[in-house]
Write a protein that holds these residues in place. Structure first.
Motif, PDB file in Angstrom:
ATOM      1  N   ASP A 206      76.102   3.254  41.319  1.00 33.54           N
ATOM      2  CA  ASP A 206      75.566   2.149  41.916  1.00 33.54           C
ATOM      3  C   ASP A 206      74.409   1.437  41.015  1.00 33.54           C
ATOM      4  OD1 ASP A 206      73.193   3.642  42.351  1.00 33.54           O
ATOM      5  OD2 ASP A 206      73.289   3.610  44.444  1.00 33.54           O
ATOM      6  N   LEU A 207      74.543   1.440  39.858  1.00 36.44           N
ATOM      7  CA  LEU A 207      73.713   0.643  38.827  1.00 36.44           C
ATOM      8  C   LEU A 207      74.367  -0.542  38.628  1.00 36.44           C
ATOM      9  CD1 LEU A 207      74.628   1.957  35.548  1.00 36.44           C
ATOM     10  CD2 LEU A 207      73.514   3.699  37.062  1.00 36.44           C
ATOM     11  N   THR A 208      73.456  -1.493  37.561  1.00 32.19           N
ATOM     12  CA  THR A 208      73.905  -2.824  37.336  1.00 32.19           C
ATOM     13  C   THR A 208      74.144  -2.555  35.874  1.00 32.19           C
ATOM     14  OG1 THR A 208      72.547  -3.787  39.075  1.00 32.19           O
ATOM     15  CG2 THR A 208      73.142  -5.297  37.137  1.00 32.19           C
ATOM     16  N   ARG A 209      73.301  -1.968  35.107  1.00 35.36           N
ATOM     17  CA  ARG A 209      73.293  -1.865  33.740  1.00 35.36           C
ATOM     18  C   ARG A 209      73.083  -0.580  33.363  1.00 35.36           C
ATOM     19  NH1 ARG A 209      74.194  -3.824  28.713  1.00 35.36           N
ATOM     20  NH2 ARG A 209      72.731  -3.132  27.063  1.00 35.36           N
ATOM     21  N   GLY A 210      73.930   0.353  32.502  1.00 37.52           N
ATOM     22  CA  GLY A 210      73.591   1.474  32.039  1.00 37.52           C
ATOM     23  C   GLY A 210      74.778   2.499  31.804  1.00 37.52           C
ATOM     24  N   ALA A 211      74.620   3.722  32.185  1.00 40.00           N
ATOM     25  CA  ALA A 211      75.562   4.402  32.169  1.00 40.00           C
ATOM     26  C   ALA A 211      75.757   5.482  33.210  1.00 40.00           C
ATOM     27  CB  ALA A 211      75.389   5.633  30.786  1.00 40.00           C
ATOM     28  N   CYS A 212      77.046   5.838  33.724  1.00 37.58           N
ATOM     29  CA  CYS A 212      77.323   6.581  34.750  1.00 37.58           C
ATOM     30  C   CYS A 212      77.895   7.871  34.322  1.00 37.58           C
ATOM     31  CB  CYS A 212      78.060   5.688  35.732  1.00 37.58           C
ATOM     32  SG  CYS A 212      78.886   6.759  37.109  1.00 37.58           S
ATOM     33  N   VAL A 213      77.735   8.972  34.638  1.00 30.41           N
ATOM     34  CA  VAL A 213      78.159  10.317  34.539  1.00 30.41           C
ATOM     35  C   VAL A 213      78.554  11.060  35.595  1.00 30.41           C
ATOM     36  CG1 VAL A 213      77.940  12.430  33.211  1.00 30.41           C
ATOM     37  CG2 VAL A 213      76.783  10.411  32.398  1.00 30.41           C
ATOM     38  N   ARG A 214      79.826  11.368  35.767  1.00 33.61           N
ATOM     39  CA  ARG A 214      80.419  12.400  36.663  1.00 33.61           C
ATOM     40  C   ARG A 214      80.746  13.686  36.243  1.00 33.61           C
ATOM     41  NH1 ARG A 214      84.143   9.951  40.950  1.00 33.61           N
ATOM     42  NH2 ARG A 214      85.448   9.818  39.214  1.00 33.61           N
ATOM     43  N   LEU A 215      79.787  14.571  36.535  1.00 29.72           N
ATOM     44  CA  LEU A 215      79.907  16.034  36.075  1.00 29.72           C
ATOM     45  C   LEU A 215      81.134  16.755  36.509  1.00 29.72           C
ATOM     46  CD1 LEU A 215      76.196  17.092  36.088  1.00 29.72           C
ATOM     47  CD2 LEU A 215      77.401  16.216  34.162  1.00 29.72           C
ATOM     48  N   SER A 216      81.511  16.431  37.615  1.00 34.98           N
ATOM     49  CA  SER A 216      82.721  17.194  38.372  1.00 34.98           C
ATOM     50  C   SER A 216      84.154  16.878  37.639  1.00 34.98           C
ATOM     51  CB  SER A 216      82.904  17.101  39.707  1.00 34.98           C
ATOM     52  OG  SER A 216      83.056  15.634  39.946  1.00 34.98           O
ATOM     53  N   SER A 217      84.070  15.643  37.289  1.00 35.41           N
ATOM     54  CA  SER A 217      85.476  15.331  36.475  1.00 35.41           C
ATOM     55  C   SER A 217      85.306  15.299  35.037  1.00 35.41           C
ATOM     56  CB  SER A 217      85.829  13.913  37.245  1.00 35.41           C
ATOM     57  OG  SER A 217      84.994  12.933  37.118  1.00 35.41           O
ATOM     58  N   LYS A 218      84.004  15.365  34.645  1.00 32.18           N
ATOM     59  CA  LYS A 218      83.828  15.300  33.123  1.00 32.18           C
ATOM     60  C   LYS A 218      84.126  14.038  32.543  1.00 32.18           C
ATOM     61  CE  LYS A 218      84.167  20.457  32.517  1.00 32.18           C
ATOM     62  NZ  LYS A 218      85.217  21.319  32.010  1.00 32.18           N
ATOM     63  N   GLU A 219      83.636  13.225  33.131  1.00 32.27           N
ATOM     64  CA  GLU A 219      83.751  11.684  32.368  1.00 32.27           C
ATOM     65  C   GLU A 219      82.476  10.678  32.648  1.00 32.27           C
ATOM     66  OE1 GLU A 219      87.192   9.868  34.730  1.00 32.27           O
ATOM     67  OE2 GLU A 219      86.111  10.803  36.621  1.00 32.27           O
ATOM     68  N   THR A 220      82.544   9.595  31.874  1.00 27.52           N
ATOM     69  CA  THR A 220      81.591   8.740  31.855  1.00 27.52           C
ATOM     70  C   THR A 220      81.949   7.205  31.593  1.00 27.52           C
ATOM     71  OG1 THR A 220      79.282   8.320  30.896  1.00 27.52           O
ATOM     72  CG2 THR A 220      80.930   9.448  29.489  1.00 27.52           C
ATOM     73  N   TRP A 221      81.087   6.517  31.932  1.00 30.39           N
ATOM     74  CA  TRP A 221      81.629   4.971  31.917  1.00 30.39           C
ATOM     75  C   TRP A 221      80.114   4.132  31.450  1.00 30.39           C
ATOM     76  CZ3 TRP A 221      82.366   8.078  36.066  1.00 30.39           C
ATOM     77  CH2 TRP A 221      83.632   8.092  36.451  1.00 30.39           C
TER      78      TRP A 221
ATOM     79  N   VAL B 228      70.419   5.570  33.445  1.00 28.45           N
ATOM     80  CA  VAL B 228      71.675   6.526  33.245  1.00 28.45           C
ATOM     81  C   VAL B 228      71.683   7.438  34.508  1.00 28.45           C
ATOM     82  CG1 VAL B 228      72.463   8.772  31.868  1.00 28.45           C
ATOM     83  CG2 VAL B 228      71.269   6.827  30.803  1.00 28.45           C
ATOM     84  N   GLN B 229      72.852   7.226  35.312  1.00 27.77           N
ATOM     85  CA  GLN B 229      72.922   8.001  36.764  1.00 27.77           C
ATOM     86  C   GLN B 229      73.952   9.120  36.503  1.00 27.77           C
ATOM     87  OE1 GLN B 229      74.569   5.397  40.015  1.00 27.77           O
ATOM     88  NE2 GLN B 229      72.861   6.369  41.308  1.00 27.77           N
ATOM     89  N   VAL B 230      73.593  10.193  36.759  1.00 27.85           N
ATOM     90  CA  VAL B 230      74.185  11.516  36.710  1.00 27.85           C
ATOM     91  C   VAL B 230      74.609  12.093  37.953  1.00 27.85           C
ATOM     92  CG1 VAL B 230      74.466  13.817  35.558  1.00 27.85           C
ATOM     93  CG2 VAL B 230      73.094  11.927  34.300  1.00 27.85           C
ATOM     94  N   VAL B 231      75.892  12.047  38.218  1.00 23.78           N
ATOM     95  CA  VAL B 231      76.245  12.740  39.752  1.00 23.78           C
ATOM     96  C   VAL B 231      76.934  14.100  39.544  1.00 23.78           C
ATOM     97  CG1 VAL B 231      76.160  10.465  40.768  1.00 23.78           C
ATOM     98  CG2 VAL B 231      78.178  11.407  39.983  1.00 23.78           C
ATOM     99  N   GLY B 232      76.970  14.987  40.494  1.00 21.96           N
ATOM    100  CA  GLY B 232      77.561  16.200  40.397  1.00 21.96           C
ATOM    101  C   GLY B 232      79.017  15.891  40.381  1.00 21.96           C
TER     102      GLY B 232
ATOM    103  N   VAL C 273      79.927   0.780  41.901  1.00 18.96           N
ATOM    104  CA  VAL C 273      80.625   0.192  40.765  1.00 18.96           C
ATOM    105  C   VAL C 273      81.973   0.666  41.064  1.00 18.96           C
ATOM    106  CG1 VAL C 273      80.974  -0.254  38.298  1.00 18.96           C
ATOM    107  CG2 VAL C 273      78.594   0.094  39.355  1.00 18.96           C
ATOM    108  N   GLU C 274      83.127  -0.396  41.059  1.00 19.99           N
ATOM    109  CA  GLU C 274      84.364   0.084  41.265  1.00 19.99           C
ATOM    110  C   GLU C 274      84.705   1.084  40.310  1.00 19.99           C
ATOM    111  OE1 GLU C 274      88.648  -2.238  41.675  1.00 19.99           O
ATOM    112  OE2 GLU C 274      86.809  -3.342  41.802  1.00 19.99           O
ATOM    113  N   GLY C 275      85.592   2.026  40.759  1.00 19.34           N
ATOM    114  CA  GLY C 275      86.083   3.159  39.866  1.00 19.34           C
ATOM    115  C   GLY C 275      85.018   4.213  39.336  1.00 19.34           C
ATOM    116  N   THR C 276      83.787   4.061  39.923  1.00 19.12           N
ATOM    117  CA  THR C 276      82.682   4.998  39.247  1.00 19.12           C
ATOM    118  C   THR C 276      82.264   5.581  40.891  1.00 19.12           C
ATOM    119  OG1 THR C 276      80.892   3.749  39.343  1.00 19.12           O
ATOM    120  CG2 THR C 276      82.230   3.618  37.346  1.00 19.12           C
ATOM    121  N   PRO C 277      81.425   6.770  40.791  1.00 19.54           N
ATOM    122  CA  PRO C 277      80.569   7.131  41.824  1.00 19.54           C
ATOM    123  C   PRO C 277      79.171   6.461  41.823  1.00 19.54           C
ATOM    124  CG  PRO C 277      80.687   8.741  39.991  1.00 19.54           C
ATOM    125  CD  PRO C 277      81.507   7.663  39.796  1.00 19.54           C
TER     126      PRO C 277
END
Length: 175
Positions: free
Chosen positions: A64-79, A171-175, A58-62
């Motif tokens: 690859d889901l269609t619906r839900g939440a994306c979390v990037r732990l290293s940058s402490k942000e979510t979408w 919910v996809q959580v990446v490092g 998904v553009e601007g995130t790490p």
């Protein structure tokens, strides 16, 4: 002359084998068994379907889901993501402190509790959206303090996540 002719016919008949040889005694013929090699079936394998296309980030995130939440732990942000596009975020988060790390991977939303209370830590957890079966989820929490594994959100973001996410969303959580 007649005599010569008779002699000639007699000689010819004898010379050409007009006389039959005695018949031979019948013999017993034993048939030889015929060995037929086993038939090897040659089959053509069924055609296999083409492999699925690689996931599209998904553009601007790490994620690859269609619906839900994306979390990037290293940058402490979510979408929040819907239809493969960002619909909210990025927003700041805090996550698990050492020894209580937030797990990485892809998880389904399991259930939600609007006014949750953490018994182990004797603390409120408003607008909790659980995504593991061992108590990890999104909820309102301080953005200046690491959690015991949950993803802390601002009060406004916690409400937005609670209202947007549904049971089964990813919910996809990446490092």
């Amino acid at each position: 002359m007649r005599r010569v002719m008779l002699v000639a016919v007699a000689l010819l008949a004898t010379a050409c084998g007009a006389a039959q040889a005695p018949a031979a005694a019948p013999s017993t013929v034993v048939p030889t068994p015929v060995v037929v090699p086993p038939t090897v079936a040659v089959t053509t394998p069924d055609p296999q379907p083409a492999p699925p296309p690689p996931p599209v980030t998904v553009e601007g995130t790490p994620c690859d889901l269609t619906r839900g939440a994306c979390v990037r732990l290293s940058s402490k942000e979510t979408w929040l993501i819907d239809g493969g596009k960002v619909v909210f975020g990025p927003v700041p988060i805090t996550s698990g402190r050492p020894g209580y790390e937030t797990p990485t991977g892809t998880f389904p939303v399991l259930y939600q509790v609007k006014d949750e209370w953490s018994r182990p830590y004797n603390a409120p957890m408003p607008y909790t959206t659980y995504f593991t079966d061992y108590g990890i989820g999104f909820h309102e929490g301080g953005l200046d303090v690491a959690s015991h594994g949950c993803v802390h959100l601002s009060p406004d973001a916690a409400v937005r996540y609670f209202e947007f996410l549904r049971k089964g969303d990813q919910v996809q959580v990446v490092g």
